[in-house]
Design an enzyme around this catalytic site. Sequence first.
Site, PDB file in Angstrom:
ATOM      1  N   LYS A  59       1.996  -0.285  15.142  1.00  0.00           N
ATOM      2  CA  LYS A  59       3.409  -0.361  15.525  1.00  0.00           C
ATOM      3  C   LYS A  59       3.780  -1.602  16.339  1.00  0.00           C
ATOM      4  O   LYS A  59       4.956  -1.955  16.421  1.00  0.00           O
ATOM      5  CB  LYS A  59       3.786   0.876  16.367  1.00  0.00           C
ATOM      6  CG  LYS A  59       3.790   2.151  15.570  1.00  0.00           C
ATOM      7  CD  LYS A  59       4.838   2.118  14.481  1.00  0.00           C
ATOM      8  CE  LYS A  59       4.439   2.960  13.275  1.00  0.00           C
ATOM      9  NZ  LYS A  59       5.073   2.538  12.038  1.00  0.00           N
ATOM     10  N   TYR A  85      -8.835   5.558   8.055  1.00  0.00           N
ATOM     11  CA  TYR A  85      -8.868   5.922   9.474  1.00  0.00           C
ATOM     12  C   TYR A  85      -9.885   7.044   9.600  1.00  0.00           C
ATOM     13  O   TYR A  85      -9.713   8.111   9.000  1.00  0.00           O
ATOM     14  CB  TYR A  85      -7.497   6.431   9.926  1.00  0.00           C
ATOM     15  CG  TYR A  85      -6.452   5.359  10.128  1.00  0.00           C
ATOM     16  CD1 TYR A  85      -5.785   4.799   9.046  1.00  0.00           C
ATOM     17  CD2 TYR A  85      -6.138   4.910  11.411  1.00  0.00           C
ATOM     18  CE1 TYR A  85      -4.818   3.809   9.236  1.00  0.00           C
ATOM     19  CE2 TYR A  85      -5.167   3.927  11.599  1.00  0.00           C
ATOM     20  CZ  TYR A  85      -4.521   3.387  10.516  1.00  0.00           C
ATOM     21  OH  TYR A  85      -3.568   2.414  10.703  1.00  0.00           O
ATOM     22  N   PRO A  91      -3.035   0.055  19.039  1.00  0.00           N
ATOM     23  CA  PRO A  91      -2.802  -0.372  17.653  1.00  0.00           C
ATOM     24  C   PRO A  91      -3.072   0.686  16.592  1.00  0.00           C
ATOM     25  O   PRO A  91      -2.838   0.452  15.419  1.00  0.00           O
ATOM     26  CB  PRO A  91      -3.736  -1.565  17.495  1.00  0.00           C
ATOM     27  CG  PRO A  91      -4.759  -1.410  18.543  1.00  0.00           C
ATOM     28  CD  PRO A  91      -4.132  -0.662  19.661  1.00  0.00           C
ATOM     29  N   TYR A 125       4.415   6.396  10.250  1.00  0.00           N
ATOM     30  CA  TYR A 125       3.564   5.245   9.931  1.00  0.00           C
ATOM     31  C   TYR A 125       4.318   4.240   9.050  1.00  0.00           C
ATOM     32  O   TYR A 125       4.326   3.039   9.311  1.00  0.00           O
ATOM     33  CB  TYR A 125       2.301   5.716   9.201  1.00  0.00           C
ATOM     34  CG  TYR A 125       1.211   4.668   9.114  1.00  0.00           C
ATOM     35  CD1 TYR A 125       1.284   3.630   8.188  1.00  0.00           C
ATOM     36  CD2 TYR A 125       0.113   4.707   9.957  1.00  0.00           C
ATOM     37  CE1 TYR A 125       0.292   2.659   8.111  1.00  0.00           C
ATOM     38  CE2 TYR A 125      -0.889   3.749   9.888  1.00  0.00           C
ATOM     39  CZ  TYR A 125      -0.788   2.729   8.958  1.00  0.00           C
ATOM     40  OH  TYR A 125      -1.778   1.764   8.892  1.00  0.00           O
ATOM     41  N   HIS A 150       0.860  -1.201   0.000  1.00  0.00           N
ATOM     42  CA  HIS A 150       0.000   0.000   0.000  1.00  0.00           C
ATOM     43  C   HIS A 150       0.887   1.238   0.000  1.00  0.00           C
ATOM     44  O   HIS A 150       1.813   1.341   0.799  1.00  0.00           O
ATOM     45  CB  HIS A 150      -0.898   0.030   1.250  1.00  0.00           C
ATOM     46  CG  HIS A 150      -2.068  -0.903   1.170  1.00  0.00           C
ATOM     47  ND1 HIS A 150      -3.195  -0.738   1.937  1.00  0.00           N
ATOM     48  CD2 HIS A 150      -2.293  -2.000   0.409  1.00  0.00           C
ATOM     49  CE1 HIS A 150      -4.061  -1.679   1.646  1.00  0.00           C
ATOM     50  NE2 HIS A 150      -3.545  -2.472   0.718  1.00  0.00           N
TER      51      HIS A 150
HETATM   52  P1  FAS Z   1       3.274 -11.861  21.626  1.00  0.00           P
HETATM   53  O1  FAS Z   1       2.273 -11.508  22.683  1.00  0.00           O
HETATM   54  O2  FAS Z   1       2.825 -11.980  20.204  1.00  0.00           O
HETATM   55  O3  FAS Z   1       3.961 -13.252  21.978  1.00  0.00           O
HETATM   56  C1  FAS Z   1       4.309 -13.545  23.319  1.00  0.00           C
HETATM   57  C2  FAS Z   1       4.229 -15.061  23.453  1.00  0.00           C
HETATM   58  O4  FAS Z   1       4.725 -15.419  24.757  1.00  0.00           O
HETATM   59  C3  FAS Z   1       2.788 -15.560  23.377  1.00  0.00           C
HETATM   60  O5  FAS Z   1       2.668 -16.529  22.371  1.00  0.00           O
HETATM   61  C4  FAS Z   1       2.522 -16.100  24.764  1.00  0.00           C
HETATM   62  O6  FAS Z   1       1.676 -17.233  24.740  1.00  0.00           O
HETATM   63  C5  FAS Z   1       3.916 -16.468  25.237  1.00  0.00           C
HETATM   64  N1  FAS Z   1       4.008 -16.519  26.696  1.00  0.00           N
HETATM   65  C6  FAS Z   1       3.422 -15.697  27.605  1.00  0.00           C
HETATM   66  N2  FAS Z   1       3.708 -16.107  28.856  1.00  0.00           N
HETATM   67  C7  FAS Z   1       4.508 -17.209  28.742  1.00  0.00           C
HETATM   68  C8  FAS Z   1       5.124 -18.080  29.673  1.00  0.00           C
HETATM   69  N3  FAS Z   1       4.942 -17.916  30.999  1.00  0.00           N
HETATM   70  N4  FAS Z   1       5.872 -19.116  29.203  1.00  0.00           N
HETATM   71  C9  FAS Z   1       6.028 -19.303  27.869  1.00  0.00           C
HETATM   72  N5  FAS Z   1       5.454 -18.505  26.919  1.00  0.00           N
HETATM   73  C10 FAS Z   1       4.702 -17.480  27.368  1.00  0.00           C
HETATM   74  N6  FAS Z   1      -0.516  -4.790  16.836  1.00  0.00           N
HETATM   75  C11 FAS Z   1      -0.728  -4.100  15.703  1.00  0.00           C
HETATM   76  O7  FAS Z   1       0.226  -3.525  15.167  1.00  0.00           O
HETATM   77  N7  FAS Z   1      -1.983  -4.056  15.122  1.00  0.00           N
HETATM   78  C12 FAS Z   1      -3.058  -4.706  15.668  1.00  0.00           C
HETATM   79  O8  FAS Z   1      -4.172  -4.643  15.164  1.00  0.00           O
HETATM   80  C13 FAS Z   1      -2.875  -5.456  16.849  1.00  0.00           C
HETATM   81  N8  FAS Z   1      -3.904  -6.150  17.408  1.00  0.00           N
HETATM   82  C14 FAS Z   1      -3.689  -6.834  18.562  1.00  0.00           C
HETATM   83  C15 FAS Z   1      -4.741  -7.572  19.181  1.00  0.00           C
HETATM   84  C16 FAS Z   1      -4.517  -8.256  20.381  1.00  0.00           C
HETATM   85  C17 FAS Z   1      -5.663  -9.016  21.031  1.00  0.00           C
HETATM   86  C18 FAS Z   1      -3.252  -8.219  20.997  1.00  0.00           C
HETATM   87  C19 FAS Z   1      -3.006  -8.910  22.336  1.00  0.00           C
HETATM   88  C20 FAS Z   1      -2.208  -7.513  20.399  1.00  0.00           C
HETATM   89  C21 FAS Z   1      -2.420  -6.830  19.166  1.00  0.00           C
HETATM   90  N9  FAS Z   1      -1.385  -6.138  18.545  1.00  0.00           N
HETATM   91  C22 FAS Z   1      -1.570  -5.454  17.403  1.00  0.00           C
HETATM   92  C23 FAS Z   1      -0.064  -6.142  19.088  1.00  0.00           C
HETATM   93  C24 FAS Z   1       0.595  -7.438  18.738  1.00  0.00           C
HETATM   94  O9  FAS Z   1       0.644  -7.574  17.350  1.00  0.00           O
HETATM   95  C25 FAS Z   1       1.943  -7.463  19.403  1.00  0.00           C
HETATM   96  O10 FAS Z   1       2.601  -6.222  19.256  1.00  0.00           O
HETATM   97  C26 FAS Z   1       2.836  -8.558  18.878  1.00  0.00           C
HETATM   98  O11 FAS Z   1       2.147  -9.779  18.993  1.00  0.00           O
HETATM   99  C27 FAS Z   1       4.101  -8.537  19.727  1.00  0.00           C
HETATM  100  O12 FAS Z   1       4.805  -9.698  19.499  1.00  0.00           O
HETATM  101  P2  FAS Z   1       5.586 -10.394  20.719  1.00  0.00           P
HETATM  102  O13 FAS Z   1       6.378  -9.388  21.431  1.00  0.00           O
HETATM  103  O14 FAS Z   1       6.228 -11.587  20.131  1.00  0.00           O
HETATM  104  O15 FAS Z   1       4.436 -10.799  21.765  1.00  0.00           O
HETATM  105  C1  PHB Z   2      -5.111  -4.362  11.127  1.00  0.00           C
HETATM  106  O1  PHB Z   2      -5.235  -4.566   9.913  1.00  0.00           O
HETATM  107  O2  PHB Z   2      -5.338  -5.237  12.002  1.00  0.00           O
HETATM  108  C2  PHB Z   2      -4.677  -2.988  11.589  1.00  0.00           C
HETATM  109  C3  PHB Z   2      -4.239  -2.078  10.661  1.00  0.00           C
HETATM  110  C4  PHB Z   2      -3.830  -0.816  11.076  1.00  0.00           C
HETATM  111  C5  PHB Z   2      -3.892  -0.499  12.423  1.00  0.00           C
HETATM  112  C6  PHB Z   2      -4.332  -1.436  13.364  1.00  0.00           C
HETATM  113  C7  PHB Z   2      -4.729  -2.683  12.947  1.00  0.00           C
HETATM  114  O3  PHB Z   2      -3.501   0.733  12.833  1.00  0.00           O
END
Ligand code: FAS
Ligand code: PHB
Length: 391
Positions: free
Chosen positions: A298, A201, A294, A384, A72
């Site tokens: 980032k 947005y 989100p 961004y 994009h």
């Molecule tokens: P993660 O949370 O992905 O991974 C951490 C891992 O550690 C998990 O798999 C967990 O199960 C494991 N863990 C935890 N405790 C443990 C333990 N005691 N022992 C072993 N393993 C353990 N970011 C965006 O940019 N856009 C979005 O739309 C967006 N939506 C999101 C929606 C949700 C519901 C959440 C929670 C986050 C969202 N995020 C979004 C942010 C997300 O993308 C995170 O920034 C990204 O997953 C970060 O990656 P990690 O740091 O690897 O953490």
């Molecule tokens: C998504 O596609 O999940 C998304 C995209 C942009 C954002 C947040 C989430 O700022």
Amino acid sequence: MRTEVVIIGAGPAGLLLSHLLGREGIESVVVETRSRSHVESRVRAGILESSTVELLDAVGLGGRLRREGDEHRGIHLQWPGERHRLDFVDLVGRSVWVYGQTELQKDLGRARDVAGQQIHYEVTGTEVHDIDGDRPSVTFLDSDGTEVRVEARAVVGCDGSFGPSRAAVPEKAKQTWGRAYPYAWLGVLADVPPSTDELIYAWHPHGFALHSMRSAHVSRLYLQVPPDTDLADWPNDRIWDELAARLGHGQDGWQLTPGPITEKSVLPMRSFVMEPMRHGSLFLAGDAAHIVPPTGAKGLNLAVADAALLAPALTALLRENDSRLADAYSATALRRVWRCTHFSWWMTTMLHASTDPFDARLQQSQLRWVATGQAGATGLAENYAGLPIGF
Ligand code: FAS
Ligand code: PHB
């Protein structure tokens, strides 16, 4: 069990770090509390910065992304009666890619399979030990109930918001900052082609809305809702009606096409940073050290950037006994973390409706300045589309 690096968490930060270390011949063991299928199926981020895509390309992880992802050039900023496009490539020479975190997670998992990476899924009772010395260890119960202790040279907490790593750093050795926003996102995944070519947005008096996507056939949309929202109060018709109102359905002939909703969730909005991102032989990366709302897309990109900075630091430490990059890791990573934390707060407070009419006027003025002027648009585009890793 002995290894060089124990990584707690098999999310994007943990798996990418194990991949980057493996390319340098550094052995690691990954422990993960959930199942592989859960980690690969949870719907989260959707946007990759250009520096993330360049890094994935450089380490052999960009193939499917380039084939199935969607590049994009920019986004649309929208408010009642107006929609303005920001072209990041024209503004700062960088684009972004739409590619779901689920897909990146699968690509990382397959790459680690090929490399013969040891990943212990479905573990319990993970604990970190002796991080003040240079012989730390991690203990856990394996999925079959076996007690395991892994001794290593370094432990990396990639265990997200609720893992044990953050808590393993003594209170007196850390400082944290946090902000809970007075709203949440109701996110939906829908089996319907996106009604827009690029993300929209939208600021609206009812609340913020975002039209994103996962592919030419799957849309990803979000609505600002109160933080204590019960999904039962949001039947599908109400979701689509509110999305249509906020995204400008009928404005200048634009239509929002509804479709079957396949996933619904409420995501709390908060900012969190913990400093430092290292204590002794424990390093933190990704959500374990920082959380962003989100709105600025980032979270995932910060996790990638941390792993990209930490891999060479651990390689120099373990291969050449050179601790300079490892000693600088926290300060270097935190420069980007705070830049992205500010940008995510800035996008969030600019776009989310508040109950204060003065705020609404400020938001509308800021949005118009960003959407119609070079300076504001360039500032948004630079952040961004992402700054170079390690800037
Ligand atoms: P993660 O949370 O992905 O991974 C951490 C891992 O550690 C998990 O798999 C967990 O199960 C494991 N863990 C935890 N405790 C443990 C333990 N005691 N022992 C072993 N393993 C353990 N970011 C965006 O940019 N856009 C979005 O739309 C967006 N939506 C999101 C929606 C949700 C519901 C959440 C929670 C986050 C969202 N995020 C979004 C942010 C997300 O993308 C995170 O920034 C990204 O997953 C970060 O990656 P990690 O740091 O690897 O953490
Ligand atoms: C998504 O596609 O999940 C998304 C995209 C942009 C954002 C947040 C989430 O700022």
